[in-house]
Design a protein around this motif. Structure first.
Motif, short mmCIF file in Angstrom:
data_model
loop_
_atom_site.label_atom_id
_atom_site.label_comp_id
_atom_site.label_asym_id
_atom_site.label_seq_id
_atom_site.Cartn_x
_atom_site.Cartn_y
_atom_site.Cartn_z
N ILE A 1 -1.85 1.76 -4.97
CA ILE A 1 -2.05 3.16 -4.62
C ILE A 1 -3.47 3.33 -4.08
CG2 ILE A 1 -2.06 5.53 -5.47
CD1 ILE A 1 0.09 4.54 -7.51
N VAL A 2 -3.53 3.87 -2.86
CA VAL A 2 -4.80 4.00 -2.15
C VAL A 2 -5.29 5.44 -2.22
CG1 VAL A 2 -5.93 3.78 0.10
CG2 VAL A 2 -4.17 2.13 -0.59
N ASP A 3 -6.52 5.61 -2.71
CA ASP A 3 -7.18 6.91 -2.69
C ASP A 3 -7.79 7.06 -1.30
OD1 ASP A 3 -8.99 9.04 -2.82
OD2 ASP A 3 -9.49 8.64 -4.92
N VAL A 4 -7.12 7.82 -0.45
CA VAL A 4 -7.49 7.92 0.96
C VAL A 4 -8.91 8.46 1.14
CG1 VAL A 4 -6.88 8.96 3.18
CG2 VAL A 4 -5.08 8.15 1.65
N PRO B 1 0.82 -1.21 0.00
CA PRO B 1 0.00 0.00 0.00
C PRO B 1 0.86 1.27 0.00
CG PRO B 1 -0.10 -1.07 2.14
CD PRO B 1 0.70 -1.96 1.24
N LEU B 2 0.37 2.25 -0.74
CA LEU B 2 1.08 3.52 -0.88
C LEU B 2 0.02 4.59 -1.09
CD1 LEU B 2 4.10 4.46 -1.20
CD2 LEU B 2 3.77 4.24 -3.65
N THR B 3 0.17 5.73 -0.43
CA THR B 3 -0.78 6.81 -0.65
C THR B 3 -0.47 7.50 -1.97
OG1 THR B 3 0.56 8.47 0.48
CG2 THR B 3 -1.02 7.25 1.85
N GLU B 4 -1.43 8.29 -2.46
CA GLU B 4 -1.22 9.05 -3.70
C GLU B 4 0.01 9.95 -3.56
OE1 GLU B 4 -2.72 9.27 -6.65
OE2 GLU B 4 -4.52 8.07 -6.35
N SER B 5 0.15 10.63 -2.42
CA SER B 5 1.29 11.54 -2.24
C SER B 5 2.61 10.77 -2.17
CB SER B 5 1.11 12.43 -1.01
OG SER B 5 1.03 11.66 0.16
N GLN C 1 -0.42 10.43 10.18
CA GLN C 1 -1.11 9.83 9.05
C GLN C 1 -0.50 8.45 8.88
OE1 GLN C 1 -0.69 11.52 5.07
NE2 GLN C 1 -2.46 10.38 4.36
N ILE C 2 -1.34 7.44 8.72
CA ILE C 2 -0.87 6.08 8.56
C ILE C 2 -0.60 5.85 7.07
CG2 ILE C 2 -1.43 3.65 8.86
CD1 ILE C 2 -3.15 4.55 11.29
N VAL C 3 0.67 5.57 6.76
CA VAL C 3 1.13 5.49 5.37
C VAL C 3 1.93 4.22 5.13
CG1 VAL C 3 1.20 8.02 5.13
CG2 VAL C 3 3.24 6.80 5.88
N GLY C 4 2.39 4.05 3.90
CA GLY C 4 3.23 2.91 3.54
C GLY C 4 4.61 3.02 4.16
N GLU C 5 5.30 1.90 4.22
CA GLU C 5 6.62 1.87 4.85
C GLU C 5 7.62 2.80 4.18
OE1 GLU C 5 7.18 -2.43 4.81
OE2 GLU C 5 6.90 -2.43 6.97
N ALA D 1 -15.07 3.80 5.33
CA ALA D 1 -14.48 3.33 6.58
C ALA D 1 -15.38 3.49 7.79
CB ALA D 1 -13.16 4.05 6.83
N ASN D 2 -16.47 4.23 7.64
CA ASN D 2 -17.41 4.44 8.75
C ASN D 2 -16.73 4.98 10.01
OD1 ASN D 2 -19.63 3.48 7.21
ND2 ASN D 2 -19.03 1.37 7.68
N GLY D 3 -15.79 5.90 9.83
CA GLY D 3 -15.13 6.53 10.97
C GLY D 3 -14.02 5.71 11.60
N ARG D 4 -13.77 4.51 11.06
CA ARG D 4 -12.69 3.68 11.60
C ARG D 4 -11.35 4.13 11.02
NH1 ARG D 4 -15.54 -0.38 9.26
NH2 ARG D 4 -13.63 -0.82 8.16
N ILE D 5 -10.31 3.84 11.76
CA ILE D 5 -8.96 4.15 11.30
C ILE D 5 -8.53 3.08 10.31
CG2 ILE D 5 -6.55 4.43 11.99
CD1 ILE D 5 -7.63 5.37 14.74
N ILE D 6 -8.14 3.53 9.11
CA ILE D 6 -7.67 2.65 8.05
C ILE D 6 -6.36 3.21 7.50
CG2 ILE D 6 -9.98 1.86 7.41
CD1 ILE D 6 -9.78 3.86 5.01
N PHE D 7 -5.76 2.47 6.59
CA PHE D 7 -4.56 2.95 5.90
C PHE D 7 -4.86 4.30 5.28
CE2 PHE D 7 -1.98 3.60 2.16
CZ PHE D 7 -0.70 3.31 2.63
N GLY D 8 -3.98 5.26 5.48
CA GLY D 8 -4.13 6.60 4.89
C GLY D 8 -4.83 7.60 5.80
N ALA D 9 -5.49 7.12 6.83
CA ALA D 9 -6.21 8.03 7.73
C ALA D 9 -5.23 8.92 8.49
CB ALA D 9 -7.06 7.24 8.72
#
Length: 160
Positions: free
Chosen positions: A74-77, A5-9, A108-112, A84-92
């Protein structure tokens, strides 16, 4: 192939680095090799050997970045956050209160590959991120970190 997983940025930063390595660094290093080669005897030419070593490092980094981009998911956060219904997920992006010290923290939770604690970018594989994923605002988590146990309250969760 496992997708990383990797964010857009994060993907954008890797693409920019790749472009710089190929279009700026590669030609500069080739010119340095040519200049050093013009100085004659290559056996005792430190400039030549240094430039060749730099070329090897640069080409290795190009291959590494290309591989990371090829295996990236690539994850569109914002889009993922809508589900996600308010839950913490990758990218949050998560605002936390450290119940022991009173410190307020934002991560912010991101890729390694894009993690940088000084910028508030926390790898999803880190102990804090692993403890937070799946939690919601108001939840309290106990996290075992290298400095000991921390109790963190989730104050706010955002997806941007």
């Amino acid at each position: 192939m496992d997708r990383t997983p990797l964010t857009e940025s994060g993907a954008k930063a890797l693409r920019e680095e790749l472009e710089r390595l190929k279009k700026t660094e590669r030609p500069r290093i080739v010119a340095a090799i040519e200049e050093a080669r013009a100085h004659g005897d290559l056996k005792e030419n430190a400039e030549y050997h240094a430039a060749k070593e730099e070329q090897s490092f640069n080409e290795g980094r190009i291959a590494e970045v290309e591989s990371k981009l090829a295996s990236a998911q690539i994850v569109d956060v914002a889009k993922a956050g809508a589900q996600a219904n308010g839950r913490i997920i990758f990218g949050a992006t998560v605002d936390l209160a450290d119940e022991d010290s009173g410190d307020e923290l934002t991560y912010q939770i991101v890729g390694e590959d894009e993690a940088d604690i000084k910028k508030g970018l926390l790898s999803f594989a880190s102990p804090i991120a692993r403890a937070l994923i799946g939690k919601s605002e108001g939840d309290v988590v106990d996290v075992e970190v290298p400095g000991g146990k921390r109790t963190l309250e989730v104050v706010e969760v955002r997806y941007r």
